[in-house]
Write an enzyme that holds these catalytic residues in place. Sequence first.
Site, PDB file in Angstrom:
ATOM      1  N   GLU A  61      -2.352  -8.731   3.098  1.00  0.00           N
ATOM      2  CA  GLU A  61      -3.138  -9.468   3.836  1.00  0.00           C
ATOM      3  C   GLU A  61      -4.586  -9.468   4.041  1.00  0.00           C
ATOM      4  O   GLU A  61      -4.757  -9.910   5.157  1.00  0.00           O
ATOM      5  CB  GLU A  61      -2.235  -8.828   4.864  1.00  0.00           C
ATOM      6  CG  GLU A  61      -2.886  -7.528   5.729  1.00  0.00           C
ATOM      7  CD  GLU A  61      -2.295  -6.445   4.284  1.00  0.00           C
ATOM      8  OE1 GLU A  61      -2.026  -5.207   4.960  1.00  0.00           O
ATOM      9  OE2 GLU A  61      -2.074  -6.651   4.090  1.00  0.00           O
ATOM     10  N   HIS A 109      -4.065  -4.282  -0.243  1.00  0.00           N
ATOM     11  CA  HIS A 109      -4.018  -5.109   0.803  1.00  0.00           C
ATOM     12  C   HIS A 109      -3.300  -6.678   0.893  1.00  0.00           C
ATOM     13  O   HIS A 109      -4.692  -6.675   1.009  1.00  0.00           O
ATOM     14  CB  HIS A 109      -4.103  -4.368   1.746  1.00  0.00           C
ATOM     15  CG  HIS A 109      -4.227  -3.259   2.445  1.00  0.00           C
ATOM     16  ND1 HIS A 109      -3.270  -3.125   3.471  1.00  0.00           N
ATOM     17  CD2 HIS A 109      -4.797  -1.381   1.889  1.00  0.00           C
ATOM     18  CE1 HIS A 109      -2.805  -1.416   3.435  1.00  0.00           C
ATOM     19  NE2 HIS A 109      -4.113  -1.154   3.315  1.00  0.00           N
ATOM     20  N   CYS A 148       0.976  -1.349  -0.237  1.00  0.00           N
ATOM     21  CA  CYS A 148      -0.472  -0.017   0.097  1.00  0.00           C
ATOM     22  C   CYS A 148       1.086   1.166  -0.408  1.00  0.00           C
ATOM     23  O   CYS A 148       1.689   1.371  -0.850  1.00  0.00           O
ATOM     24  CB  CYS A 148      -1.239  -0.051   1.226  1.00  0.00           C
ATOM     25  SG  CYS A 148      -2.423   1.055   1.183  1.00  0.00           S
TER      26      CYS A 148
END
Length: 223
Positions: free
Chosen positions: A192, A190, A87
Amino acid sequence: MIVILDPGVGNLSSVQSGFARAGSDTVVVARGDEWSDLLAARGRDICGVVLPGVGAFGDAMFQLRASGLLQVVRQVARDGMPLFGICLGMQLLFGMSEEHGTHMGLGLIPGKVVRFRVDAKVPHMGWNDLVYVADHPLLTGVRKGDFVYFVHSYHAVLQERDHLLAAADYAGVEVPAVVARGHVYGTQFHPEKSGPVGERILANFVRICEAWRAQREAAQHAE
């Protein structure tokens, strides 16, 4: 072991959890002297570095300098150790940003970061599909049309298209979603928070890091 840098502008818990699901141990480093200590104690175990981030570009660069982590990032890049920006961390890899003025970045990938100029809601937030995916070890198992999770008001403009691995479309703007130059990688989204697709990318990065460590050890044994 993968080191996650913490200049105070990242959501570290979700990144750590993502790498744990990808099967990798992580250690958080917040200052340059912590890196030096870790390198002295467990340097053989370190195989990759992650630079996460949320917030403003200029603030993040200030924190990198103030914490001594700027030199860590530059050292990692010089040594060829895999480096992964997430990011805002990806945006920091570029030469400059126009966010709240002009700010110089790390300059590891040629290009700049600009604000969305679109007739649509900004920030670009939520799930978006990848409209272009290149053949690259970081994207093994990732396909055009896969969805990933974005939250950003600024996007990169690449100087060289060869550094583009995946892109998304937002209101007619091609958004560099995954970039790479040598051992330097970045995702605007992102991973994750991007479900199985994101976990696959993190696992691919772990494999890249492990391969780099194996090559380093082989070279050391050959000396």
